[in-house]
Motif scaffolding. Structure first.
Motif, PDB file in Angstrom:
ATOM      1  N   GLN A   1       1.724 -31.872  27.896  1.00 34.17           N
ATOM      2  CA  GLN A   1       2.029 -31.581  26.401  1.00 34.17           C
ATOM      3  C   GLN A   1       0.719 -31.658  25.433  1.00 34.17           C
ATOM      4  O   GLN A   1       0.494 -30.694  24.983  1.00 34.17           O
ATOM      5  N   ASN A   2      -0.214 -32.497  25.662  1.00 34.04           N
ATOM      6  CA  ASN A   2      -1.634 -32.577  25.167  1.00 34.04           C
ATOM      7  C   ASN A   2      -2.332 -31.284  25.396  1.00 34.04           C
ATOM      8  O   ASN A   2      -3.176 -30.698  24.671  1.00 34.04           O
ATOM      9  N   VAL A   3      -2.324 -31.087  26.767  1.00 36.48           N
ATOM     10  CA  VAL A   3      -3.231 -29.824  27.190  1.00 36.48           C
ATOM     11  C   VAL A   3      -2.411 -28.667  26.530  1.00 36.48           C
ATOM     12  O   VAL A   3      -3.406 -27.869  25.919  1.00 36.48           O
ATOM     13  N   ILE A   4      -1.137 -28.454  26.535  1.00 35.94           N
ATOM     14  CA  ILE A   4      -0.692 -27.350  25.685  1.00 35.94           C
ATOM     15  C   ILE A   4      -0.913 -27.362  24.328  1.00 35.94           C
ATOM     16  O   ILE A   4      -1.400 -26.119  23.935  1.00 35.94           O
ATOM     17  N   SER A   5      -1.066 -28.393  23.642  1.00 35.09           N
ATOM     18  CA  SER A   5      -1.505 -28.393  22.257  1.00 35.09           C
ATOM     19  C   SER A   5      -2.882 -27.895  22.301  1.00 35.09           C
ATOM     20  O   SER A   5      -3.118 -27.051  21.048  1.00 35.09           O
ATOM     21  N   PHE A   6      -3.645 -28.425  22.821  1.00 33.30           N
ATOM     22  CA  PHE A   6      -5.250 -28.006  22.690  1.00 33.30           C
ATOM     23  C   PHE A   6      -5.393 -26.656  23.324  1.00 33.30           C
ATOM     24  O   PHE A   6      -6.041 -26.047  22.295  1.00 33.30           O
ATOM     25  N   LEU A   7      -4.878 -25.917  24.154  1.00 33.29           N
ATOM     26  CA  LEU A   7      -4.817 -24.688  24.449  1.00 33.29           C
ATOM     27  C   LEU A   7      -4.543 -23.854  23.295  1.00 33.29           C
ATOM     28  O   LEU A   7      -5.155 -22.880  23.007  1.00 33.29           O
ATOM     29  N   ILE A   8      -3.383 -24.148  22.663  1.00 31.39           N
ATOM     30  CA  ILE A   8      -2.938 -23.182  21.708  1.00 31.39           C
ATOM     31  C   ILE A   8      -3.787 -23.327  20.414  1.00 31.39           C
ATOM     32  O   ILE A   8      -4.065 -22.359  19.845  1.00 31.39           O
ATOM     33  N   SER A   9      -4.231 -24.674  19.970  1.00 31.80           N
ATOM     34  CA  SER A   9      -5.137 -24.672  19.034  1.00 31.80           C
ATOM     35  C   SER A   9      -6.626 -24.189  19.091  1.00 31.80           C
ATOM     36  O   SER A   9      -7.399 -23.882  18.004  1.00 31.80           O
ATOM     37  N   ASN A  10      -7.083 -24.014  20.494  1.00 35.15           N
ATOM     38  CA  ASN A  10      -8.262 -23.497  20.626  1.00 35.15           C
ATOM     39  C   ASN A  10      -8.421 -22.156  21.383  1.00 35.15           C
ATOM     40  O   ASN A  10      -9.251 -21.935  21.929  1.00 35.15           O
TER      41      ASN A  10
ATOM     42  N   GLU B   1      -8.800 -19.084  20.813  1.00 30.84           N
ATOM     43  CA  GLU B   1      -9.957 -18.117  20.477  1.00 30.84           C
ATOM     44  C   GLU B   1     -11.023 -18.396  21.013  1.00 30.84           C
ATOM     45  O   GLU B   1     -12.057 -17.528  21.145  1.00 30.84           O
ATOM     46  N   HIS B   2     -11.263 -19.628  21.793  1.00 29.47           N
ATOM     47  CA  HIS B   2     -12.246 -20.204  22.398  1.00 29.47           C
ATOM     48  C   HIS B   2     -12.292 -20.044  23.821  1.00 29.47           C
ATOM     49  O   HIS B   2     -13.153 -20.491  24.574  1.00 29.47           O
ATOM     50  N   LEU B   3     -11.109 -19.947  24.335  1.00 30.59           N
ATOM     51  CA  LEU B   3     -10.862 -19.936  25.803  1.00 30.59           C
ATOM     52  C   LEU B   3     -10.336 -18.736  26.364  1.00 30.59           C
ATOM     53  O   LEU B   3      -9.499 -18.136  25.736  1.00 30.59           O
ATOM     54  N   GLU B   4     -10.449 -18.663  27.604  1.00 39.30           N
ATOM     55  CA  GLU B   4      -9.638 -17.471  28.379  1.00 39.30           C
ATOM     56  C   GLU B   4      -9.013 -18.140  29.579  1.00 39.30           C
ATOM     57  O   GLU B   4      -9.621 -18.657  30.314  1.00 39.30           O
ATOM     58  N   LEU B   5      -7.646 -18.350  29.442  1.00 40.60           N
ATOM     59  CA  LEU B   5      -7.095 -19.041  30.786  1.00 40.60           C
ATOM     60  C   LEU B   5      -7.064 -17.914  31.902  1.00 40.60           C
ATOM     61  O   LEU B   5      -6.100 -17.143  32.105  1.00 40.60           O
ATOM     62  N   LYS B   6      -7.902 -18.118  32.787  1.00 48.73           N
ATOM     63  CA  LYS B   6      -8.005 -17.443  34.178  1.00 48.73           C
ATOM     64  C   LYS B   6      -7.033 -17.732  35.005  1.00 48.73           C
ATOM     65  O   LYS B   6      -6.338 -16.902  35.847  1.00 48.73           O
ATOM     66  N   GLY B   7      -6.741 -19.112  35.160  1.00 47.51           N
ATOM     67  CA  GLY B   7      -5.668 -19.482  36.148  1.00 47.51           C
ATOM     68  C   GLY B   7      -5.064 -20.773  35.943  1.00 47.51           C
ATOM     69  O   GLY B   7      -5.688 -21.639  35.176  1.00 47.51           O
ATOM     70  N   LEU B   8      -4.039 -20.898  36.411  1.00 49.95           N
ATOM     71  CA  LEU B   8      -3.174 -22.260  36.531  1.00 49.95           C
ATOM     72  C   LEU B   8      -3.336 -22.530  38.002  1.00 49.95           C
ATOM     73  O   LEU B   8      -2.940 -21.704  39.174  1.00 49.95           O
ATOM     74  N   CYS B   9      -3.603 -23.705  38.666  1.00 51.21           N
ATOM     75  CA  CYS B   9      -3.945 -23.821  40.072  1.00 51.21           C
ATOM     76  C   CYS B   9      -3.603 -25.362  40.427  1.00 51.21           C
ATOM     77  O   CYS B   9      -3.439 -26.204  39.744  1.00 51.21           O
ATOM     78  N   THR B  10      -3.464 -25.442  41.820  1.00 53.83           N
ATOM     79  CA  THR B  10      -3.199 -26.833  42.359  1.00 53.83           C
ATOM     80  C   THR B  10      -3.608 -26.912  43.767  1.00 53.83           C
ATOM     81  O   THR B  10      -4.171 -25.887  44.317  1.00 53.83           O
ATOM     82  N   HIS B  11      -3.514 -27.796  44.661  1.00 55.03           N
ATOM     83  CA  HIS B  11      -4.229 -27.938  45.799  1.00 55.03           C
ATOM     84  C   HIS B  11      -3.126 -28.793  46.668  1.00 55.03           C
ATOM     85  O   HIS B  11      -2.717 -29.737  46.478  1.00 55.03           O
ATOM     86  N   TYR B  12      -2.933 -28.275  48.034  1.00 52.34           N
ATOM     87  CA  TYR B  12      -1.936 -29.036  48.739  1.00 52.34           C
ATOM     88  C   TYR B  12      -2.383 -30.044  49.498  1.00 52.34           C
ATOM     89  O   TYR B  12      -3.806 -29.986  49.915  1.00 52.34           O
ATOM     90  N   ALA B  13      -1.817 -31.109  49.585  1.00 49.62           N
ATOM     91  CA  ALA B  13      -2.204 -32.519  50.473  1.00 49.62           C
ATOM     92  C   ALA B  13      -1.840 -32.223  52.030  1.00 49.62           C
ATOM     93  O   ALA B  13      -1.117 -33.261  52.399  1.00 49.62           O
TER      94      ALA B  13
ATOM     95  N   ILE C   1       1.610 -19.716  27.012  1.00 48.09           N
ATOM     96  CA  ILE C   1       0.607 -19.998  27.694  1.00 48.09           C
ATOM     97  C   ILE C   1       0.627 -19.364  29.027  1.00 48.09           C
ATOM     98  O   ILE C   1       1.153 -19.651  29.882  1.00 48.09           O
ATOM     99  N   ILE C   2       0.064 -18.244  28.871  1.00 50.45           N
ATOM    100  CA  ILE C   2       0.141 -17.209  30.390  1.00 50.45           C
ATOM    101  C   ILE C   2      -1.223 -16.819  30.974  1.00 50.45           C
ATOM    102  O   ILE C   2      -2.183 -16.470  30.256  1.00 50.45           O
ATOM    103  N   PRO C   3      -1.215 -17.578  32.233  1.00 51.43           N
ATOM    104  CA  PRO C   3      -2.649 -17.293  33.095  1.00 51.43           C
ATOM    105  C   PRO C   3      -2.765 -16.001  33.406  1.00 51.43           C
ATOM    106  O   PRO C   3      -1.648 -15.303  33.697  1.00 51.43           O
ATOM    107  N   ARG C   4      -4.015 -15.523  33.833  1.00 49.91           N
ATOM    108  CA  ARG C   4      -4.217 -14.443  34.399  1.00 49.91           C
ATOM    109  C   ARG C   4      -3.510 -14.424  36.026  1.00 49.91           C
ATOM    110  O   ARG C   4      -3.286 -13.593  36.823  1.00 49.91           O
ATOM    111  N   GLN C   5      -3.919 -15.571  36.547  1.00 44.12           N
ATOM    112  CA  GLN C   5      -3.513 -15.781  38.017  1.00 44.12           C
ATOM    113  C   GLN C   5      -3.060 -17.293  37.997  1.00 44.12           C
ATOM    114  O   GLN C   5      -3.381 -18.362  37.428  1.00 44.12           O
TER     115      GLN C   5
END
Length: 383
Positions: free
Chosen positions: A144-153, A155-167, A197-201
């Protein structure tokens, strides 16, 4: 040759492997070539231009220093993505040069925005989500904190992706864990999408997941070990052949590691060879001295176990592998001579020394063996 050994890298093998992997993922999925660990020992400076010639336009590295090395040798337009270490002092360089990078903790997110503001250029981010690897990434509680920060900033960010890594997608024993990770990833992505909040990838698949979990292909795959012609694990290999009638390996190994005989020595029966008393000649022997030891990436754990190829025949390592040399038994090889080619890894005639064989004889993973090959071994491109 100005070194005691050299590495050959095959252009046609790489093209074969990339073509196969793109066939598996389909044309709509971005192929990212993972070249961390000095391109898995193949050499960033040698491998990256070769990969570009084979149609690669996206590279994943671990750190800023690897990204910098890549920018110096990648002439064609290319995307560079840093998945790991990026010091705060390096953020300005990355943003200025349009290098994409993972963010997985609040401090990096805050610093990225601060730098982006100061140079009036958007930071190109991939937000890494913690889904069960428990290494890096934002978990559901911090989202939730990440979401708030991304929304309020925004104009300074380009969200290229949302990602994770498998264990551990390379092992069936991790199946439930990987499936749970996929579910958590979907939950977290959905939460971000609900806030527009929509990523490119979306991307999560490593080599093993590409083969074992097709549903993880999403918009991009991050392929490391398989592009170099090696399977992530025996299980992944077996699973593929269990699903296909064709039993020919679709991958071709890129690497051949070679040297030459430095010297030949006759050793009488009963004498010990090398340091200590780990090997005693059971007969009169001819021993070849090879100018490669553990300082060159040939593990000491292969003492009295490893093999090399000389004149198309296997020769066994005898005695302890030294820092700079090792000894091999060539008593059985007719007409052996000083300067004869020695294959440490790869093919010679009808014989081959595989990366897997190193793992079978020692505790080394194929990843470990390759990435430990020193930077200063010359790498040459062959067809």
């Amino acid at each position: 040759m100005f070194n005691s050994s050299f590495i050959e890298i095959s252009r046609s093998a790489l093209q074969n492997n990339i073509d196969f992997l793109k066939q598996v993922t389909g044309p709509q999925v971005q192929f990212s070539s993972v070249i961390k660990g000095n391109a898995y020992g193949h050499g960033i400076e040698q491998f990256a231009p070769l990969a570009q010639e084979c149609g690669v336009t996206h590279f994943s590295v671990f750190s800023a220093d690897e990204a910098l090395r890549l920018t110096s040798v990648a002439p064609a337009p290319t995307t560079i993505m840093i998945m790991g270490y990026l010091d705060n002092e390096e953020l300005e360089w990355a943003i200025q040069n349009e290098i994409e990078f993972f963010v997985f903790e609040p401090e990096r997110l805050i610093q990225a925005v601060a730098v982006a503001k100061s140079i009036n250029k958007r930071a190109r981010l991939h937000v890494e989500l913690e889904t069960g690897m428990n290494r890096t990434g934002f978990d559901l509680n911090s989202l939730q904190n990440v979401i708030s920060f991304l929304i309020s900033n925004k104009e300074h960010l380009e969200l290229k992706g949302l990602c994770t890594h498998y264990a551990g997608a390379e092992s069936v024993q991790n199946h439930d864990r990987v499936m749970a990770q996929q579910q958590r990833f979907k939950q977290q992505v959905d939460k971000l999408l609900q806030h527009n909040i929509i990523p490119r990838q979306l991307h999560s698949a490593c080599s093993a997941a590409v083969m074992a979990y097709p549903e993880t292909h999403m918009d991009m795959v991050r392929v490391g070990i398989m592009q170099y012609g090696l399977w992530p694990s025996p299980e992944t290999h077996s699973q593929y052949f269990g699903q296909h009638k064709e039993k020919t390996d679709p991958l071709r190994r890129l690497i051949n590691w070679k040297t030459r005989i430095m010297s030949l020595k006759s050793v009488p029966q009963g004498e010990y060879i090398g340091y200590g008393t780990s090997y005693q000649a059971s007969r009169d022997m001819t021993v070849a001295i090879i100018p490669v030891g553990y300082s060159w990436g040939y593990s000491r754990s292969l003492s009295n176990l490893g093999h090399v190829l000389i004149r198309g025949q296997r020769a066994t390592v005898v005695g302890n592998v030294n820092m700079n040399v090792m000894m091999v038994d060539v008593t059985h090889i007719a007409d052996v001579q000083k300067e004869d080619e020695v294959v440490l890894l790869g093919k010679q005639g009808n014989e081959s020394i595989t990366v897997a064989s190193f793992g079978e004889l020692s505790t080394q993973l194929n990843y470990e063996l390759l990435t430990r090959l020193p930077l200063n071994i010359p790498r040459v491109i062959i067809e």
